[in-house]
Design an enzyme around this catalytic site. Sequence first.
Site, PDB file in Angstrom:
ATOM      1  N   GLY A  14       0.820  -1.214   0.000  1.00 58.28           N
ATOM      2  CA  GLY A  14       0.000   0.000   0.000  1.00 58.28           C
ATOM      3  C   GLY A  14       0.844   1.250   0.000  1.00 58.28           C
ATOM      4  N   TYR A  15       1.461   1.548  -1.119  1.00 59.25           N
ATOM      5  CA  TYR A  15       2.302   2.733  -1.246  1.00 59.25           C
ATOM      6  C   TYR A  15       1.655   3.788  -2.149  1.00 59.25           C
ATOM      7  CZ  TYR A  15       6.514   0.538   0.875  1.00 59.25           C
ATOM      8  OH  TYR A  15       7.425  -0.042   1.718  1.00 59.25           O
ATOM      9  N   SER A  16       1.445   3.457  -3.393  1.00 60.26           N
ATOM     10  CA  SER A  16       1.066   4.457  -4.407  1.00 60.26           C
ATOM     11  C   SER A  16      -0.322   5.031  -4.158  1.00 60.26           C
ATOM     12  CB  SER A  16       1.104   3.826  -5.804  1.00 60.26           C
ATOM     13  OG  SER A  16       2.415   3.444  -6.141  1.00 60.26           O
ATOM     14  N   GLU A  61      14.806  -4.407  -2.244  1.00 60.67           N
ATOM     15  CA  GLU A  61      14.308  -4.434  -3.611  1.00 60.67           C
ATOM     16  C   GLU A  61      15.442  -4.303  -4.620  1.00 60.67           C
ATOM     17  OE1 GLU A  61      10.377  -2.705  -5.926  1.00 60.67           O
ATOM     18  OE2 GLU A  61      11.254  -1.558  -4.280  1.00 60.67           O
ATOM     19  N   THR A  66       9.894   5.802 -11.302  1.00 55.27           N
ATOM     20  CA  THR A  66      10.095   5.803 -12.744  1.00 55.27           C
ATOM     21  C   THR A  66      11.562   5.998 -13.110  1.00 55.27           C
ATOM     22  OG1 THR A  66       9.822   8.183 -13.005  1.00 55.27           O
ATOM     23  CG2 THR A  66       7.814   6.848 -13.010  1.00 55.27           C
ATOM     24  N   ASN A  67      11.888   5.595 -14.329  1.00 55.53           N
ATOM     25  CA  ASN A  67      13.269   5.762 -14.782  1.00 55.53           C
ATOM     26  C   ASN A  67      13.704   7.217 -14.798  1.00 55.53           C
ATOM     27  OD1 ASN A  67      13.508   3.029 -15.057  1.00 55.53           O
ATOM     28  ND2 ASN A  67      13.953   3.047 -17.239  1.00 55.53           N
TER      29      ASN A  67
END
Length: 716
Positions: A444-446, A561, A690-691
């Site tokens: 539950g992050y984003s 991660e 994101t990159n």
Amino acid sequence: MATGIRAEAEDFGHTVAAVLDARWGNATAAPHGDLAGVWQAAVEHGWFELASERALDFLIAAVRALGVRACPLPLVDGYVAGLLLGADVSRRIASGQVRPVVAVTGTVDTDTVHHCEAAPWATHVLLLHPATGRVRLAPIAQVEPTPGLAVPSWSRVTVAAPEAEMRVEPAVVEDALAVWTLGLAVRALAAAERSHELAVAHATTREQFGRVIGGFGAVQQRTAACHIDVAASNALVADAVGHGLAGSGEWTLAAALAVRHISDVVTSIMFGAQHTLGAVGFFEEHEAAWLFRRVHADVVRLRAVSRYALRVSRALVERGRSLPSFHLGEAAERFRAEVRALLAEHRTVDEHGREEYDREGLRAAMAERGLFSLGWPEELGGRRAGVAERAVLNEEMKYACGPVDRAMSATMLLGHSILRHGTPQQQAEFLPLIRRGELRFCLGYSEPEAGSDLASLRTRAVRDGDHWVINGQKVWTTRAHTASHVWLAVRTDPDAVPRHAGITIFLVPMDTPGITVQQHTALSGEVSCTVFYDNVRVPDSMRVGEVNGGWRVITDALAAERVVMGGVAATLLRQLDDLLGYLRADPQRLLGAEDSAARDRLEGLAARLQATRALVLEATRAMAEGKASDLAAPMAGVLGGELAEDFGQGVLELLGPEAALGAEVPGVPGHGVFERALRTSPMFVIGGGTNDIQRAIIARGLGLPREERAVRAKGR
């Protein structure tokens, strides 16, 4: 197998650099430098004796010093001549009596060589005809300079009758060409890397529009992209050198992959540096201007000669080779064998040739062996293991297409954080579940307004006695509809400065009243959910870590991660191996001739994948050494994510419409994995930050300032 360049070789490179600084100078010496004096100094210092010791790493270290200074001393040519010719000629090369340059030719009896480098200072040309293995050492009869991009200029050379002639075996030719092309590639890379370093330094000091240009997002993105290409190329060179020093049968393929990757990226690095340097690097008598000439001249020669060297596609397809392996040490590789054997015990193949796993049996067997608790304290049911073993386990499971993916995610993303920050009661409740591979969690992050910018999350938790009341919304929550618990990040101090200081982590049962799950189907086909939290009451015992200390808990989870990141490369390696298995059945029909566009596409993808794997290896080693600030992990993440998208497109280009069919259609290439892989690939670019964000992190790691707009926003 030893990997890379030994410390003694690095010291030798520094010695070469010191001599070049005294006898040549920097790259601005290219039009007037004393190459004859440099050649004589090289003889005096024994640089042309390296071939007799097969000191490949010493050679590469010296070539780097030459590339940085745009000095075209043909040191690699002398090395290759020493490999191919007898001891007597080698001694004459070492003494300076014979000063050879190499010419690779497709014409057997030619006496004219074009685009010859350093010919005015040479005495002989070593003509190598790869198709026949014919080698001739011929004196130079005439030199005609041909001015152009290269400085000093190339020449058209006419040779006299050969003084020595012989035929060598194909394997010897392949080895010599691997050395020659790798040397030329490294020289170009070193020149481009020097330009990149100058550009980074410029970006940290040059002011425009009232601020340092390194604070502009466009400059940061470009600089980070160049740095990734530099680092990946250097990692491939180190790996190739390691294979060469070990006498590995994978040496020539490792060299070919490094050469291919360098030839693909080195001119982009050079242009990126020029764009950052701007008018300073273009109009002024700047090193970058001469390095620009050196890089492009070397690359065009490299591409012309590479067609005679080992082709990556031929090695992978016609010869049935795999990408060269990377070794994480004896203990890790023994562990890899154990994991592979365990996977084989639980693997079957259905009537269509598709692999299947007894997932429940595999999960139970892994739990019994402690594979979900690697690196935990033994008193908590852990199995002694380091970062390398954890990385190996993740890679092998991803290569096997993730048969226990959820259990693996729980141990890597939650297990280590609960060990560090959980209460004894939490450890007693959750660690056994994780250790058995039975914890079904979601992350539950984003949130709608907080994706990569996790510090901006708005879901609130307000204390009410011994409980907390949570309100808010989470999005893109994969597997929330089947999860037993959510690892939930919430804001407990809305006024905290900096913003991330007011975040707290809870581990909440998904059946808690007030939680509503709304399912969606993602592009990949998997279910991703929006989760609503309406006055959700949770006891303080569900809090993991300190109040407002959630950022440290999150950081620990994200550190784990970095191991997960290696799974992207392993997933792509499996896709490549599946693709190669299909191509090998009929390579001429599917790939065409040696110079076909299809082969070129395959080779570019394979080289980028090997570069990604090399950076993953560096990131793993950095973690094992405790280098938390190392940039290898975000660089590998960026490279792997963008490769995943390009790989998905590339497979469809190579195989055509058949590869776009799903697993339901019998006989589909890769059993339908390729079309789903393409649909999944954007997640590797946008997931976990994101990159674009990762490149900004890399830029700051290089010393560039934060983008000013972000700084102003932070201060509001």
